[in-house]
Design an enzyme around this catalytic site. Structure first.
Site, PDB file in Angstrom:
ATOM      1  CB  VAL A   7      32.755  36.193  44.020  1.00  0.00           C
ATOM      2  CG1 VAL A   7      31.759  36.118  45.385  1.00  0.00           C
ATOM      3  CG2 VAL A   7      33.814  37.173  44.457  1.00  0.00           C
ATOM      4  NE  ARG A  30      31.669  30.183  35.429  1.00  0.00           N
ATOM      5  CZ  ARG A  30      33.089  29.832  36.109  1.00  0.00           C
ATOM      6  NH1 ARG A  30      33.784  29.128  35.208  1.00  0.00           N
ATOM      7  NH2 ARG A  30      32.950  29.910  37.428  1.00  0.00           N
ATOM      8  CB  THR A  75      29.914  45.901  41.007  1.00  0.00           C
ATOM      9  OG1 THR A  75      30.745  45.045  41.899  1.00  0.00           O
ATOM     10  CG2 THR A  75      28.564  45.485  41.469  1.00  0.00           C
ATOM     11  CB  CYS A 250      38.936  43.397  44.022  1.00  0.00           C
ATOM     12  SG  CYS A 250      37.941  42.127  43.648  1.00  0.00           S
TER      13      CYS A 250
HETATM   14  N1  LIG Z   1      37.131  38.052  42.296  1.00  0.00           N
HETATM   15  C1  LIG Z   1      37.341  38.524  43.457  1.00  0.00           C
HETATM   16  O1  LIG Z   1      38.561  38.458  43.923  1.00  0.00           O
HETATM   17  C2  LIG Z   1      36.311  39.232  44.285  1.00  0.00           C
HETATM   18  C3  LIG Z   1      36.463  39.148  45.739  1.00  0.00           C
HETATM   19  C4  LIG Z   1      35.579  39.783  46.501  1.00  0.00           C
HETATM   20  C5  LIG Z   1      34.576  40.471  46.070  1.00  0.00           C
HETATM   21  N2  LIG Z   1      34.158  40.624  44.543  1.00  0.00           N
HETATM   22  C6  LIG Z   1      33.164  40.948  44.064  1.00  0.00           C
HETATM   23  O2  LIG Z   1      32.284  40.034  43.583  1.00  0.00           O
HETATM   24  C7  LIG Z   1      31.249  40.325  42.477  1.00  0.00           C
HETATM   25  C8  LIG Z   1      31.740  39.434  41.406  1.00  0.00           C
HETATM   26  O3  LIG Z   1      33.096  39.329  41.053  1.00  0.00           O
HETATM   27  P1  LIG Z   1      33.583  38.127  40.509  1.00  0.00           P
HETATM   28  O4  LIG Z   1      35.000  38.319  40.484  1.00  0.00           O
HETATM   29  O5  LIG Z   1      32.920  36.798  40.858  1.00  0.00           O
HETATM   30  O6  LIG Z   1      32.793  38.253  38.939  1.00  0.00           O
HETATM   31  P2  LIG Z   1      33.041  37.221  37.591  1.00  0.00           P
HETATM   32  O7  LIG Z   1      33.028  37.959  36.586  1.00  0.00           O
HETATM   33  O8  LIG Z   1      34.053  36.126  38.022  1.00  0.00           O
HETATM   34  O9  LIG Z   1      31.717  36.342  37.870  1.00  0.00           O
HETATM   35  C9  LIG Z   1      30.512  37.002  37.681  1.00  0.00           C
HETATM   36  C10 LIG Z   1      29.467  35.838  36.851  1.00  0.00           C
HETATM   37  O10 LIG Z   1      28.257  36.543  36.830  1.00  0.00           O
HETATM   38  C11 LIG Z   1      27.560  36.136  35.905  1.00  0.00           C
HETATM   39  N3  LIG Z   1      26.573  37.161  35.309  1.00  0.00           N
HETATM   40  C12 LIG Z   1      26.760  38.411  35.161  1.00  0.00           C
HETATM   41  N4  LIG Z   1      25.459  39.102  34.942  1.00  0.00           N
HETATM   42  C13 LIG Z   1      24.514  38.285  35.656  1.00  0.00           C
HETATM   43  C14 LIG Z   1      23.337  38.353  35.953  1.00  0.00           C
HETATM   44  N5  LIG Z   1      22.661  39.255  35.678  1.00  0.00           N
HETATM   45  N6  LIG Z   1      22.730  37.215  36.359  1.00  0.00           N
HETATM   46  C15 LIG Z   1      23.557  36.091  36.775  1.00  0.00           C
HETATM   47  N7  LIG Z   1      24.533  36.009  36.307  1.00  0.00           N
HETATM   48  C16 LIG Z   1      25.165  37.006  36.004  1.00  0.00           C
HETATM   49  C17 LIG Z   1      28.721  36.071  34.835  1.00  0.00           C
HETATM   50  O11 LIG Z   1      28.382  35.438  33.730  1.00  0.00           O
HETATM   51  C18 LIG Z   1      29.977  35.547  35.555  1.00  0.00           C
HETATM   52  O12 LIG Z   1      29.857  33.992  35.344  1.00  0.00           O
HETATM   53  C19 LIG Z   1      31.767  41.734  42.070  1.00  0.00           C
HETATM   54  O13 LIG Z   1      31.072  42.817  42.697  1.00  0.00           O
HETATM   55  C20 LIG Z   1      33.211  41.865  42.589  1.00  0.00           C
HETATM   56  O14 LIG Z   1      33.684  43.155  42.803  1.00  0.00           O
HETATM   57  C21 LIG Z   1      35.243  39.939  43.943  1.00  0.00           C
END
Ligand SMILES: NC(=O)c1ccc[n+]([C@@H]2O[C@H](COP(=O)([O-])OP(=O)(O)OC[C@H]3O[C@@H](n4cnc5c(N)ncnc54)[C@H](O)[C@@H]3O)[C@@H](O)[C@H]2O)c1
Length: 419
Positions: A7, A30, A75, A250
């Site tokens: 995201v 990363r 999350t 998700c």
């Molecule tokens: N992937 C999807 O399709 C999608 C779609 C809509 C919403 N979401 C929501 O978006 C949020 C993020 O999901 P994602 O898929 O991007 O996750 P992800 O695991 O791909 O990426 C999260 C990133 O955040 C970093 N991170 C973790 N803790 C951190 C911190 N304290 N400070 C800074 N960076 C930190 C991780 O190293 C990672 O690179 C979640 O709540 C998810 O439910 C995801």
């Protein structure tokens, strides 16, 4: 930008076309790979990343230059399916010390209604010594991007925005409005925006669960679910959902944020949790049906050759987290089988590390008694018809989980089974 995953990175890259953006992630690996212009998630092309003006860092103090923060950290849920806010709390503890008066913090992570104000605000206040709503303001803008889906990029999806008061809402709507061509929707409150996101995914989960339940019934009746869906789909208001394994982080996770909040408030959701139970039980259901089919073919033995095509959580995405194809392999193993796993886009080393599963080459998929087309990546489907004859025995079982094959093209003698 705090969190540069599936995201965060596309959002940050879009913002960097209009604003000076610092991309922060706690994962140093990363950051290094992004600096090299590589997004290992495959969501942002290398040329786009290299051309971006964004600066990448894993040093939180660099964020002190910023006055508009966007948080997109995971999350997840824990083993008991309870929401795990620890990464969100950690992100607030990171941002707090660099917050200054007038700053705005917008959360994109999926949470239950109320979480941003009840969990994030106090953490930010504690870490910053500032007052929320007076010194700094909160917003929430749920993310709707669908990894692997090139037809619905970030800028073409209406973005829900919300703020803790009218002034914050207008600033947030203006900032996001500059990167979203499809426009923004101003939600009535942060809680409304949070609830809207979690409802979108819960609705998908329940509709898929309904299709999964229907597929079990069709199987018992002895008819094809996809034929039933084709017929029912001719009605103007029939909703197009298909059965399948619901993995990832998700659809299979977000409903628990809603149900746990509901339970905390004294309401016990029935429909939502029933949907979760059905979807979570599908890998076991599929495995036991496949074992029945092998047994009927007199091929159920520890030396039966079983191949599984596609091991990620969904097609055309390399993400293996919470992959139900993995669960299916485990379930088959519990029946004494030893599936051979193949995936052209999953990372081999990560698969080995996370699940202890060795991804083998396509060439090892020969003389199969059972072929499971679990995740029909484009790369698999492009050559499936030329590959099939080498892969499967003449009287083998083809399990086409997502109904991706035209069963009429299969050689007679093969047994076909789909959800
Ligand atoms: N992937 C999807 O399709 C999608 C779609 C809509 C919403 N979401 C929501 O978006 C949020 C993020 O999901 P994602 O898929 O991007 O996750 P992800 O695991 O791909 O990426 C999260 C990133 O955040 C970093 N991170 C973790 N803790 C951190 C911190 N304290 N400070 C800074 N960076 C930190 C991780 O190293 C990672 O690179 C979640 O709540 C998810 O439910 C995801």
């Amino acid at each position: 930008m705090c969190g540069l995953g599936y995201v965060g990175l596309p959002v940050a890259v879009a913002f960097a076309r209009q604003f000076d953006v610092i991309g922060f992630d706690v994962d140093g690996r990363r950051i290094e790979s992004l600096r090299r212009g590589e997004d290992w998630n495959g969501e942002v092309e290398s040329c786009v990343l290299s051309a971006s003006t964004m600066r990448f860092t894993d040093r939180a103090e660099v964020l002190s230059e910023c006055n508009f923060f966007v948080v997109a950290v995971p999350t997840p849920v824990d083993k008991k399916c309870s929401p795990d806010f620890s990464l969100l709390v950690r992100a607030c503890q990171t941002i707090g010390p660099v917050l200054r008066a007038g700053s705005i913090v917008v959360f994109e992570s999926t949470v239950h209604p109320g979480a941003t104000e009840e969990i994030c605000a106090p953490e930010l206040e504690k870490a910053s010594g500032l007052r929320c709503g007076i010194d700094f303001k909160l917003g929430y803008s749920p993310e709707r991007i669908n990894p692997g889906d090139r037809e619905h990029p970030l800028n073409k999806i209406v973005k829900i925005v919300s703020g803790q008061d009218a002034e914050a809402l207008e600033i947030i709507a203006d900032v996001y409005g500059q990167i979203i061509d499809a426009g923004v929707h101003r939600a009535a409150s942060i809680k409304v925006a949070e609830a809207a996101k979690v409802l979108e995914n819960t609705q998908r989960d329940i509709n898929i669960a309904l299709m999964n339940e229907m597929s079990k019934i069709c199987d018992l009746v002895g008819i094809s679910t996809s034929e039933v869906l084709k017929a029912a789909g001719t009605k103007w208001n029939f909703l197009r959902f298909t059965p399948g394994l619901v993995g990832g982080h998700c659809i299979g996770v977000d409903p628990y944020y809603l149900t746990s909040k509901a339970q905390e408030l004294g309401y016990h959701p029935e429909v939502i949790l029933a949907g979760r139970r059905i979807n979570d039980g599908m890998a076991d259901h599929v495995a036991s049906r496949l074992v029945q089919l092998l047994a009927r073919n007199h091929r159920l033995s520890p030396v039966a050759r079983v191949g599984v095509l596609g091991m990620t959580f969904k097609e055309n995405v390399s993400d293996i987290r919470n992959s139900k194809a993995v669960e299916l392999c485990r379930a088959l193993e519990r029946f004494g089988l030893a599936p051979i796993a193949f995936d052209p886009i999953a990372d081999k080393a990560q698969m080995e590390r996370e699940y202890g599963i060795s991804l083998l080459s396509k060439a090892s998929l020969t003389k199969l008694d059972l072929l499971v087309l679990a995740v029909p990546h484009r790369q698999i489907m492009d050559c499936i018809w030329s590959d099939l004859p080498h892969m499967i025995n003449d009287d083998g079982v083809v399990c086409d989980l997502m109904s991706a094959l035209d069963r009429n093209r299969l050689k007679s003698g093969l047994q076909y089974w789909a959800l």
